[in-house]
Structure formats: C-alpha cells, structure tokens
Motif scaffolding. Structure first.
Motif, PDB file in Angstrom:
ATOM      1  N   PHE A 122     -14.564   7.718   5.316  1.00  0.00           N
ATOM      2  CA  PHE A 122     -13.274   7.663   6.012  1.00  0.00           C
ATOM      3  C   PHE A 122     -12.291   8.682   5.454  1.00  0.00           C
ATOM      4  CE2 PHE A 122     -15.209   3.532   6.625  1.00  0.00           C
ATOM      5  CZ  PHE A 122     -14.958   3.263   7.953  1.00  0.00           C
ATOM      6  N   ARG A 149      -7.990  -0.059  -0.349  1.00  0.00           N
ATOM      7  CA  ARG A 149      -8.902   0.672  -1.237  1.00  0.00           C
ATOM      8  C   ARG A 149      -8.442   2.116  -1.433  1.00  0.00           C
ATOM      9  NH1 ARG A 149     -14.565  -0.331   1.194  1.00  0.00           N
ATOM     10  NH2 ARG A 149     -13.536  -1.221   2.997  1.00  0.00           N
ATOM     11  N   PHE A 206       0.811  -1.227   0.000  1.00  0.00           N
ATOM     12  CA  PHE A 206       0.000   0.000   0.000  1.00  0.00           C
ATOM     13  C   PHE A 206       0.849   1.284   0.000  1.00  0.00           C
ATOM     14  CE2 PHE A 206      -2.649  -3.343   0.632  1.00  0.00           C
ATOM     15  CZ  PHE A 206      -3.116  -3.620   1.908  1.00  0.00           C
ATOM     16  N   ARG A 264      -5.588   4.325  11.241  1.00  0.00           N
ATOM     17  CA  ARG A 264      -6.928   4.144  11.792  1.00  0.00           C
ATOM     18  C   ARG A 264      -7.793   3.266  10.894  1.00  0.00           C
ATOM     19  NH1 ARG A 264      -6.606   7.376  16.680  1.00  0.00           N
ATOM     20  NH2 ARG A 264      -4.404   6.964  16.582  1.00  0.00           N
ATOM     21  N   SER A 319      -8.597  -0.308   8.537  1.00  0.00           N
ATOM     22  CA  SER A 319      -8.333  -1.751   8.444  1.00  0.00           C
ATOM     23  C   SER A 319      -7.491  -2.024   7.189  1.00  0.00           C
ATOM     24  CB  SER A 319      -9.654  -2.510   8.352  1.00  0.00           C
ATOM     25  OG  SER A 319     -10.213  -2.367   7.052  1.00  0.00           O
ATOM     26  N   GLY A 320      -6.997  -3.281   7.090  1.00  0.00           N
ATOM     27  CA  GLY A 320      -6.164  -3.668   5.945  1.00  0.00           C
ATOM     28  C   GLY A 320      -6.855  -3.416   4.617  1.00  0.00           C
ATOM     29  N   GLY A 321      -8.105  -3.865   4.515  1.00  0.00           N
ATOM     30  CA  GLY A 321      -8.840  -3.710   3.263  1.00  0.00           C
ATOM     31  C   GLY A 321      -9.204  -2.251   2.986  1.00  0.00           C
ATOM     32  N   GLN A 322      -9.400  -1.463   4.028  1.00  0.00           N
ATOM     33  CA  GLN A 322      -9.692  -0.031   3.842  1.00  0.00           C
ATOM     34  C   GLN A 322      -8.447   0.676   3.295  1.00  0.00           C
ATOM     35  OE1 GLN A 322     -11.056   0.763   7.835  1.00  0.00           O
ATOM     36  NE2 GLN A 322     -13.204   0.461   7.288  1.00  0.00           N
ATOM     37  N   GLN A 323      -7.264   0.337   3.835  1.00  0.00           N
ATOM     38  CA  GLN A 323      -6.023   0.940   3.342  1.00  0.00           C
ATOM     39  C   GLN A 323      -5.800   0.557   1.878  1.00  0.00           C
ATOM     40  OE1 GLN A 323      -2.575   0.259   5.838  1.00  0.00           O
ATOM     41  NE2 GLN A 323      -3.810   0.339   7.688  1.00  0.00           N
ATOM     42  N   GLN A 335      -1.683  -9.306  10.042  1.00  0.00           N
ATOM     43  CA  GLN A 335      -2.147  -8.958   8.691  1.00  0.00           C
ATOM     44  C   GLN A 335      -1.033  -8.278   7.893  1.00  0.00           C
ATOM     45  OE1 GLN A 335      -5.916  -6.836   8.669  1.00  0.00           O
ATOM     46  NE2 GLN A 335      -6.232  -7.229   6.509  1.00  0.00           N
ATOM     47  N   ARG A 336      -0.137  -7.567   8.580  1.00  0.00           N
ATOM     48  CA  ARG A 336       0.982  -6.922   7.893  1.00  0.00           C
ATOM     49  C   ARG A 336       2.311  -7.617   8.208  1.00  0.00           C
ATOM     50  NH1 ARG A 336      -0.578  -1.877   6.147  1.00  0.00           N
ATOM     51  NH2 ARG A 336       1.056  -2.164   4.622  1.00  0.00           N
ATOM     52  N   SER A 381     -14.625  -6.022   4.716  1.00  0.00           N
ATOM     53  CA  SER A 381     -13.541  -5.134   5.108  1.00  0.00           C
ATOM     54  C   SER A 381     -14.097  -4.103   6.097  1.00  0.00           C
ATOM     55  CB  SER A 381     -13.001  -4.445   3.848  1.00  0.00           C
ATOM     56  OG  SER A 381     -12.111  -3.425   4.188  1.00  0.00           O
ATOM     57  N   GLY A 382     -13.429  -3.943   7.230  1.00  0.00           N
ATOM     58  CA  GLY A 382     -13.873  -2.977   8.230  1.00  0.00           C
ATOM     59  C   GLY A 382     -14.893  -3.512   9.223  1.00  0.00           C
TER      60      GLY A 382
END
Ligand code: ATP
Ligand code: ATP
Ligand code: MG
Ligand code: MG
Lengths: 227, 227
Positions: A133, A148, A91, A140, A142-146, B89-90, B40-41
C-alpha cells in the motif's frame, strides 16, 4: 532518560478549569517499555503530549536526558524531529501524501540520503505488513492500515524515545502482534525507550513496567493493571 | 431483517481496481447481535457502509425488512434517519456542536418534542458515563469520551438496526462494559438488530453470532473467531 517532577496540567474552557493532570512525578529509564494505563479521560493523552514535547504549557518540570526542558519551542522542535517518534491516537497522517511519503517524512527532516530513505521506508512498511500500500493515500486505507502507517512513521528514524497513544486500538491480533514485535526489536537493537498509552492487554503484557493513571494522578505501583 | 445477495464492491484508484468485497451472501435476523470480525483491511468497514445505507454503489442486492433496496438516495436517507444508528470508526462527531447537541441530533431529525429530547439525551449520556460532559465540544474530549458520544448518538432514537464500526476500540474495560451493557439492554427491550465490526473480545464475546471476513469474503462458519 525522562523525568517528571510535579507535572500538572489544566484545561480552561470558558469559566471552567479542569485539572487533567495533578502533580505527576515519575522517572523513566533508557530502554524501558512503559505501559501507561487508566480509564478513558484519566489523562493519558495529556501526559503523552507533554512527554512528546508537543504540549509546552504545563506546571512542574520535565527532564530529558538529565537536562531540564526550558520549553523553548525551537529547541523542543529540534529534539522532537531527531529524537522522538509519536503515534497519535487519531493517526494524524498527511492526507495529500502517500503512505510511503508519510513514513519518509521524518527521514527527510533528518537529512537521510534518498537511496537509504527508500530502503528504510520499504523495510519498515514491510515489517507492518503495508508494503503493497506504499502508494495509497490515507483516505484509501482502512482504520487499521492507517494506524500501521502511523506506527511506521514514528519508528522509521530510530528515535531514542517513542510515544505511542493506543497504537494497537484498531488492529486485529495478527497485525497487533506484528506491531508489538517491531517495537520490541527496535527497543532491543537501539535501546529505544517507549511510553505507550494502551487499554489493550496484547500490548501491555509486553511492557516492562505499567504506570496507571486515574483522574490525572498516578496510582500506587502494586495495583497497576492495564485492563 | 437484513439480507445480502452476492454483494461485491471494488474501489477504483487510478488504473487499479481493488476488490474489497467479493460476492457476500448472508442473512441477519431481527434482534441478532452480529460480531463482524476479520483482519485489518478485510472489508469490515466497507460492508458496514453498505449495510448502513451510506454506500449505495455496489454490485448485488440488499434487502431491508424483506424489501429490495432500490438505492434511491432519498428513500435511503429517510430509512437511515428513522431506522438506523451508525457508530463510525472515526466517530465523525460534529465539531461545532456540544456532546449534548451531537446526541440530540437524531431526535431532532425524527421530530421528537423538546422536553422528551432533553430527557432522553441526558439518560443515554448517563448510561455511557458522559453526563458531566454534556456541554463539551468534541475537541475538548479524550478519544474514549468521543467514542462514547458517538455510541450514544447511534442509540438515542432507538433505531431498528445499529451498525457499529469498532465501538469499543478506544475504551478501557469499565467503559467498554458500560457500552456493551447499554447495547444489550436496548437489544432486549427494543428487539434492535446489531451488526458490529470488532477486534475486541470484550465486545465479541457478547455477540449472538460471529461472521468472519477475510480478503472481502465470508469464511466458513465453524472457524469464525473475533481475535
Ligand atoms: N475509499 C477507498 N478507496 C480505495 N480503497 C479503499 C477505500 N476504503 C477502503 N479501501 C481498501 O479496501 C480494503 C478494505 O477496507 P476496509 O476499510 O473495509 O477494511 P476493514 O476490515 O474495516 O479494516 P480495519 O480493521 O483496518 O478497519 C482495504 O484493503 C482498503 O485499502
Ligand atoms: N483540549 C482539551 N480541552 C479541554 N479539556 C480537555 C482537552 N483535552 C482533554 N481534555 C479533558 O482532559 C481529560 C483527560 O483527557 P485525555 O485525553 O488525556 O484522556 P485519556 O486518558 O487519553 O482518555 P482516552 O483513554 O479516552 O483516550 C478528559 O476528561 C478530557 O475531557
Ligand atoms: Mg487518549
Ligand atoms: Mg475498518
């Protein structure tokens, strides 16, 4: 729009030289959505870093729009800003900037006026389900939010070439579908070319063509599969 | 072996309070392989951080082997070292240590003798296809290679509870299969309990039971699905 001729890359670690790419030759046409597949360690990220003009130290030749790249760092930097978008495998969001500011950055580099920037950033954040967001910082999210946000940043300035390193790895089906649809829409309306490294069939099944790597080499076309 | 009673968690960002988990109650038996799924989230990483005794600030109660956790940081740290394994996750590998040293670390914390450490580390590196990279540092490894080192590190000391946050996200089918098989073998031979957040059906289809989160709440059992 992109062509590799006998591209090779090795990594030097102390005494050991590891050949990560071996004489890769391939042509990619404008508007194609290429799925780059292959086992872990086969060289996908390495090849994407070369395609995306991030790695300028390799052997062989790379052609962008028919012009041989001379690997002049200044020239490559300008090309990257204006014509490329890159979704990194990790990311690489800027930690001190909010989601909005991270996505806005390519538009600022391309001198888009403030009002249009705001509109385009909010529009693409909405397309990836992240509008609420906008003001959150990456730590702040989540993994999937980052992930995106990283996708939105790569697409917001409508680049001619998008390089995406596993853009759906951290996404559930619904958000993966949103990202794929966004890429397809942009591909259609802007003739954007995509080169996407992926293990995810939810992504690869939408690609126009698959290229499979193994041990740094491209496998014969008939056998290409992304799973 | 693990029980949540009305577990809630909120994040405070400036003036805004976001409820990431809302009154989660669930029981997990020894030897189960739980797939924790959800958009996600939805709160998966947040819940795993609480299960894995990494996050001690939440409301509600957590029971480990029938004992209510008093959230004494010292006690939790000892439990984590001896009885837990965590795949982040990371990944969170130590950058200055080689793959071998990263995987060896839990064994050193548990005072395993040097000869046995060496044997167990090489055995598990081999099980995830990473034996030849034992001396590489994380920044020399691909995304999927780093993920496999993170998995090996979580399993090497044969913990009673393994918490894995999307352990196959960066893996191709062959290596994902290797990781799943390794987890199943360890589960069988050591009665290890697994709680695995995943969007990946190649992982969830091997789970004994699925728990689905949405907006911080557990959905009714009949509808649980991991894709
Ligand atoms: N440190 C934090 N501070 C503030 N909010 C946070 C923090 N970590 C997570 N959140 C928020 O809490 C919610 C749940 O996050 P979590 O990381 O648990 O989701 P997740 O289910 O693991 O998602 P993903 O599948 O994308 O990894 C998200 O909406 C996120 O924005
Ligand atoms: N900076 C580096 N220094 C040394 N070796 C490297 C470096 N980066 C990658 N490698 C090696 O080069 C090979 C190809 O790596 P690459 O990251 O391109 O694989 P990949 O196909 O993207 O894998 P994954 O699917 O796991 O992300 C790997 O064997 C890796 O160990
Ligand atoms: Mg990679
Ligand atoms: Mg998560």
């Amino acid at each position: 729009m992109l062509q590799f001729k006998q591209v090779s890359k090795y990594y030097q670690t102390g005494q050991i030289q590891q050949q990560a790419l071996k004489h890769i030759s391939e042509q990619i046409q404008t508007g194609e959505m290429i799925g780059l597949c292959g086992p872990s360690g086969s060289g996908k990220s390495t090849l994407l870093n070369i395609c995306g003009l991030l790695d300028l130290s390799y052997q062989g030749e790379l052609y962008f729009d028919g012009h041989k790249l001379d690997n002049d760092p200044q020239h490559c930097m300008i090309l990257r800003r204006q014509q490329l978008g890159f979704v990194f495998q990790r990311f690489n969001l800027v930690p001190v900037m909010s989601a909005f500011e991270n996505v806005e950055y390519p538009l600022m580099l391309n001198q888009v006026a403030i009002r249009e920037r705001k509109q385009r950033v909010m529009q693409i954040l909405d397309a990836v389900g992240m509008a609420e967001f906008a003001h959150s910082k990456p730590d702040r999210l989540s993994g999937g939010q980052q992930q995106r946000i990283a996708v939105a940043r790569a697409l917001v300035h409508k680049p001619r070439l998008v390089i995406a390193d596993e853009p759906t790895a951290s996404l559930d089906s619904h958000t993966a579908h949103q990202v794929v649809e966004l890429m397809k829409d942009i591909g259609k309306s802007h003739q954007t070319t995509f080169v996407i490294a992926t293990h995810d069939s939810r992504m690869s099944e939408h690609c126009s063509r698959l290229i499979q790597l193994q041990d740094g080499q491209i496998l014969a076309k008939e056998t290409a599969t992304c799973v």
